[in-house]
Design a protein around this motif. Structure first.
Motif, PDB file in Angstrom:
ATOM      1  N   UNK A  68       0.829  -1.203   0.000  1.00  6.41           N
ATOM      2  CA  UNK A  68       0.000   0.000   0.000  1.00  6.41           C
ATOM      3  C   UNK A  68       0.864   1.253   0.000  1.00  6.41           C
ATOM      4  N   UNK A  69       2.004   1.190   0.678  1.00  9.98           N
ATOM      5  CA  UNK A  69       2.912   2.338   0.750  1.00  9.98           C
ATOM      6  C   UNK A  69       3.874   2.379  -0.435  1.00  9.98           C
ATOM      7  N   UNK A  70       4.129   1.201  -1.027  1.00  9.39           N
ATOM      8  CA  UNK A  70       5.028   1.110  -2.182  1.00  9.39           C
ATOM      9  C   UNK A  70       4.317   0.366  -3.316  1.00  9.39           C
ATOM     10  N   UNK A  71       3.460   1.032  -4.054  1.00 11.58           N
ATOM     11  CA  UNK A  71       2.709   0.351  -5.114  1.00 11.58           C
ATOM     12  C   UNK A  71       3.590  -0.208  -6.214  1.00 11.58           C
ATOM     13  N   UNK A  72       4.837   0.268  -6.313  1.00  9.39           N
ATOM     14  CA  UNK A  72       5.731  -0.256  -7.352  1.00  9.39           C
ATOM     15  C   UNK A  72       6.311  -1.624  -6.981  1.00  9.39           C
ATOM     16  N   UNK A  73       6.194  -2.031  -5.713  1.00  6.36           N
ATOM     17  CA  UNK A  73       6.737  -3.325  -5.274  1.00  6.36           C
ATOM     18  C   UNK A  73       5.901  -4.458  -5.850  1.00  6.36           C
ATOM     19  N   UNK A  74       6.557  -5.465  -6.391  1.00  8.73           N
ATOM     20  CA  UNK A  74       5.885  -6.646  -6.927  1.00  8.73           C
ATOM     21  C   UNK A  74       6.090  -7.804  -5.970  1.00  8.73           C
ATOM     22  N   UNK A  75       5.009  -8.522  -5.676  1.00  7.71           N
ATOM     23  CA  UNK A  75       5.054  -9.664  -4.759  1.00  7.71           C
ATOM     24  C   UNK A  75       4.578 -10.895  -5.513  1.00  7.71           C
ATOM     25  N   UNK A  76       5.397 -11.927  -5.520  1.00  5.33           N
ATOM     26  CA  UNK A  76       5.046 -13.200  -6.139  1.00  5.33           C
ATOM     27  C   UNK A  76       4.969 -14.249  -5.039  1.00  5.33           C
ATOM     28  N   UNK A  77       3.839 -14.909  -4.924  1.00  9.92           N
ATOM     29  CA  UNK A  77       3.643 -15.934  -3.895  1.00  9.92           C
ATOM     30  C   UNK A  77       3.483 -17.276  -4.582  1.00  9.92           C
ATOM     31  N   UNK A  78       4.303 -18.251  -4.178  1.00  8.72           N
ATOM     32  CA  UNK A  78       4.265 -19.565  -4.816  1.00  8.72           C
ATOM     33  C   UNK A  78       3.772 -20.618  -3.825  1.00  8.72           C
ATOM     34  N   UNK A  79       2.889 -21.461  -4.310  1.00 12.87           N
ATOM     35  CA  UNK A  79       2.271 -22.479  -3.465  1.00 12.87           C
ATOM     36  C   UNK A  79       2.192 -23.786  -4.223  1.00 12.87           C
ATOM     37  N   UNK A  80       2.378 -24.881  -3.515  1.00 19.43           N
ATOM     38  CA  UNK A  80       2.308 -26.206  -4.133  1.00 19.43           C
ATOM     39  C   UNK A  80       0.881 -26.722  -4.192  1.00 19.43           C
ATOM     40  N   UNK A  81      -0.033 -26.072  -3.506  1.00 15.68           N
ATOM     41  CA  UNK A  81      -1.425 -26.510  -3.502  1.00 15.68           C
ATOM     42  C   UNK A  81      -2.311 -25.330  -3.877  1.00 15.68           C
ATOM     43  N   UNK A  82      -3.551 -25.637  -4.216  1.00 20.63           N
ATOM     44  CA  UNK A  82      -4.489 -24.595  -4.618  1.00 20.63           C
ATOM     45  C   UNK A  82      -4.706 -23.604  -3.474  1.00 20.63           C
ATOM     46  N   UNK A  83      -4.453 -22.310  -3.704  1.00 23.08           N
ATOM     47  CA  UNK A  83      -4.648 -21.325  -2.631  1.00 23.08           C
ATOM     48  C   UNK A  83      -6.121 -21.157  -2.307  1.00 23.08           C
ATOM     49  N   UNK A  84      -6.391 -20.855  -1.054  1.00 20.19           N
ATOM     50  CA  UNK A  84      -7.765 -20.620  -0.614  1.00 20.19           C
ATOM     51  C   UNK A  84      -8.185 -19.207  -1.023  1.00 20.19           C
ATOM     52  N   UNK A  85      -9.488 -18.946  -1.103  1.00 15.93           N
ATOM     53  CA  UNK A  85      -9.939 -17.570  -1.409  1.00 15.93           C
ATOM     54  C   UNK A  85      -9.378 -16.543  -0.433  1.00 15.93           C
ATOM     55  N   UNK A  86      -9.227 -16.931   0.827  1.00 20.01           N
ATOM     56  CA  UNK A  86      -8.677 -16.017   1.829  1.00 20.01           C
ATOM     57  C   UNK A  86      -7.250 -15.616   1.463  1.00 20.01           C
ATOM     58  N   UNK A  87      -6.453 -16.583   0.990  1.00 21.02           N
ATOM     59  CA  UNK A  87      -5.086 -16.266   0.584  1.00 21.02           C
ATOM     60  C   UNK A  87      -5.068 -15.400  -0.668  1.00 21.02           C
ATOM     61  N   UNK A  88      -5.948 -15.693  -1.608  1.00 17.89           N
ATOM     62  CA  UNK A  88      -5.946 -14.970  -2.871  1.00 17.89           C
ATOM     63  C   UNK A  88      -6.289 -13.497  -2.688  1.00 17.89           C
ATOM     64  N   UNK A  89      -7.184 -13.203  -1.773  1.00 17.05           N
ATOM     65  CA  UNK A  89      -7.610 -11.815  -1.579  1.00 17.05           C
ATOM     66  C   UNK A  89      -6.780 -11.093  -0.526  1.00 17.05           C
ATOM     67  N   UNK A  90      -5.815 -11.782   0.062  1.00 20.69           N
ATOM     68  CA  UNK A  90      -5.097 -11.203   1.196  1.00 20.69           C
ATOM     69  C   UNK A  90      -4.289  -9.969   0.808  1.00 20.69           C
ATOM     70  N   UNK A  91      -3.452 -10.081  -0.228  1.00 20.97           N
ATOM     71  CA  UNK A  91      -2.511  -9.009  -0.516  1.00 20.97           C
ATOM     72  C   UNK A  91      -3.188  -7.768  -1.069  1.00 20.97           C
ATOM     73  N   UNK A  92      -4.106  -7.935  -2.015  1.00 19.75           N
ATOM     74  CA  UNK A  92      -4.676  -6.756  -2.670  1.00 19.75           C
ATOM     75  C   UNK A  92      -6.125  -6.500  -2.331  1.00 19.75           C
TER      76      UNK A  92
END
Length: 662
Positions: free
Chosen positions: A134-158
């Motif tokens: 939120x403070x650095x909109x230019x920062x890119x975050x890549x999250x890698x998971x071996x299993x299907x992410x839950x909706x809670x995880x998917x909506x967490x960052x943005x």
């Protein structure tokens, strides 16, 4: 390519090379394309060895030297430079880095791998990254998971739909479900031997539950392997405990049988020779009970995602044997560690990050309220918090050390009691894995005799100092082979090297924050008393009393009764040694054997001297507390009497007062 640079989850299947080697390089190319205007790339891992291995492989692919353009930083080891553009590290190391760079301004891309494991550090990192993005909109975050992410995880960052890219493969091979009849251990070993007799090519991974099962399976397979026909080739069992993954030995015309347990699934994605997986379908998890301040071992089914990951390890041509019925209902996802762990260190870190109130950290799953209250109470007892609940000066200094809060407080107390040299050794030895090797069978008695040579009469904490000093003496002797010395005395050379590295880091930290380091005085009576006093400053919550003289120790904080561990200097291996009435202990293995580990004799007078009054008053009622209460009142009365002026002094005061009045 831009999809990899936005906030996304990647479903990791078979091709670890594609995911863990190519994606960080693509991110580095993206940062290069904007001339690193927003910073470099960092990729987190759970285990130190995985961070090192990935850095080495990526550096090889990029045809650069590790430690320059590509590097790594793990606890006790750093291999990077000012020109490093792609760095691999453990998630804990990145969190500690945030203490001096809270917005991660050095980085343009942060890759969080193994998010499906839901470790405390990874969840805290994702919680803080939400604020940072939120403070650095230019920062890119890549999250890698071996299993299907839950909706809670998917909506967490943005807080909105997150781009997802899935890397699909041809799928798993044949899956065979079989009931083990409750004895999955024997069924697993029987399957290993059947696979080896089939002469089909391929290595085997066996997922068991406990470390004891893994070690026992290794011994049994070694024994069975000696009687196998030569034409079948060699059977090579390999132990790989969780948290300690390493490189697999290369073998010719031999079948490797890798014995492991959760959460080691990720390590095997790059091992292409795996063709068979044997899955017990269970895992052992440590669940912290804040009421008794101890961990309990819980055996429970693995999650559906873990089960699917294990099936995928074989590739399309392999076979997975599931030692449980097909209709068993597995939990949908891994239970987050943050809801079942001791989070005192986490709370100390968050307080250091100036997060006032846990609602300001955007947890995917919030900590257990009772565990959170216990953590705050512990930090208050340790004087790490002020009256407003913020970090005190003591708490700020404690957070500088890569130690649990109680041990950090002990190190700080050692500065006051002039025993820093000895306490830093204890802190290092207790923070790294145990240096004691406990071999099975006939060698156990020999190992016990070897360990007894280092025993100190004052307790196990002092025994650790003896071991470390002996190790350093052999390390500095040019004619001594330190590794053979460790082997002869059944000590872990790796653990002692780690302790030595941590000892150096702690010493450097003390110098950096300009705290005094005392001259070594180990062996003197005053030094022994000072070391115990410093230990009590941090571990006064871990004191027990022998209530009946037979080794049944009553723990003051939770009223549980436990015994001293047999490997202790006061344990069964030293029957001639009398049992102390009052002890300070480092660990209570509640559910495994109900034993106190790393025990040192103290006196009740020493305890009441170092115990905060509000902690003492909050202890549950007991005979032991009554004894301490009487001692406390006696000491207070004696103190008042010493301060009370004598009759002659009172007369002099009255005379003085009269003179003043005149």
């Amino acid at each position: 390519m831009p999809i990899f640079l936005q906030r996304c989850f990647l479903k990791k299947k078979k091709n670890l090379t594609f995911l863990l080697l190519q994606i960080p390089q693509w991110c580095a190319e993206f940062c290069l394309s904007v001339q690193f205007r927003h910073g470099m790339v960092v990729c987190t891992q759970i285990h130190s060895q995985q961070a090192v291995d990935l850095a080495l492989r990526v550096a090889d692919e990029m045809d650069v030297n590790v430690g320059h353009e590509v590097g790594y930083s793990i606890p006790l080891e750093k291999c990077c430079a000012s020109e490093t553009v792609l760095r691999f590290c453990t998630d804990n190391m990145l969190l500690r880095e945030m203490m001096s760079d809270p917005l991660l301004e050095r980085y343009g891309v942060v890759i969080v791998d193994q998010a499906h494991q839901r470790t405390v550090a990874a969840d805290i990192l994702l919680g803080l990254l939400k604020n940072i993005t939120l403070l650095r909109p230019e920062l890119r975050v890549v999250v890698m998971s071996a299993v299907e992410p839950t909706p809670k995880q998917l909506t967490h960052l943005s807080g909105s739909e997150v781009p997802v890219m899935r890397i699909e493969t041809q799928g798993a091979g044949e899956v065979v479900y079989t009931s083990s009849g409750g004895n999955y251990f024997c069924s697993a070993l029987r399957l290993v031997l059947e696979i080896h007799h089939s002469e089909e090519w391929g290595d085997v991974v066996v997922f068991l539950v406990t470390t004891q099962e893994i070690d026992l399976a290794h011994d049994i397979l070694c024994h069975e392997g000696r009687s196998l026909p030569p034409h079948l080739g060699e059977l090579v069992p390999i132990v790989m405990h969780p948290g300690q993954p390493g490189s697999l030995p290369e073998t010719e015309r031999a079948r490797r049988v890798i014995l492991t347990s959760s959460p080691n699934e990720d390590f095997f994605w790059a091992v292409r020779s795996i063709r068979f997986v044997i899955d017990a379908g269970l895992e052992k998890r440590w669940v912290f009970n804040p009421r008794i301040r101890a961990n309990s071992a819980v055996i429970q089914p693995i999650s559906a995602g873990q089960a699917e990951s294990r099936k995928q390890l074989t590739g399309p041509d392999g076979k997975c044997f599931c030692l449980y019925p097909n209709d068993r209902q597995l939990p949908a996802e891994v239970r987050p560690h943050i809801v079942e762990s001791d989070i005192a260190s986490t709370v100390l870190f968050l307080k250091r990050m100036d997060i006032s109130g846990m609602g300001h950290c955007h947890f995917i799953d919030r900590p257990d309220p009772e565990g959170l209250m216990q953590a705050l109470e512990e930090l208050d007892y340790l004087a790490a918090l002020d009256n407003d609940g913020n970090l005190s000066e003591m708490g700020i200094i404690m957070s500088e050390f890569p130690l649990e809060p109680q041990m950090a407080k002990t190190v700080l107390a050692s500065c006051e009691f002039d025993c820093v040299s000895e306490v830093v050794i204890i802190a290092a030895m207790l923070t790294v894995p145990s240096c004691f090797i406990d071999p099975p069978g006939e060698l156990k008695a020999e190992a016990n005799r070897s360990h007894m040579k280092f025993q100190h009469p004052e307790g196990d904490h002092f025994t650790l100092i003896n071991i470390y000093k002996a190790f350093k003496q052999h390390q500095q002797d040019p004619y001594s082979n330190e590794e053979k010395w460790c082997q002869d005395f059944f000590l872990s050379h790796t653990a002692l090297l780690m302790a030595d590295a941590l000892h150096a880091e702690l010493t450097d930290t003390l110098k950096r924050i300009e705290l005094p380091i005392s001259v070594p005085a180990f062996g003197s009576r005053s030094n022994t008393l000072n070391v115990k006093t410093a230990l009590l400053a941090g571990f006064f919550m871990q004191v027990a009393r022998d209530v009946d003289g037979s080794g049944n120790y009553f723990i003051l904080t939770n009223k549980h009764v436990a015994q001293i561990h047999p490997l202790s200097g006061y344990g069964a291996k030293s029957p001639k040694r009398g049992l102390p009435e009052w002890v300070l202990f480092h660990e209570h293995s509640f559910s495994e054997d109900n034993c106190l580990r790393t025990v040192t004799h103290i006196t009740p007078e020493e305890f009441i001297q170092m115990t905060p009054q509000h902690f003492f008053h909050n202890l549950p009622p007991s005979e032991s507390k009554d004894i301490l209460q009487n001692l406390f009142h006696h000491a207070a009365r004696r103190c008042r009497e010493e301060k009370r002026p004598s009759q002659e002094e009172r007369q002099q005061e009255q005379t003085s007062e009269r003179c003043v009045l005149q």
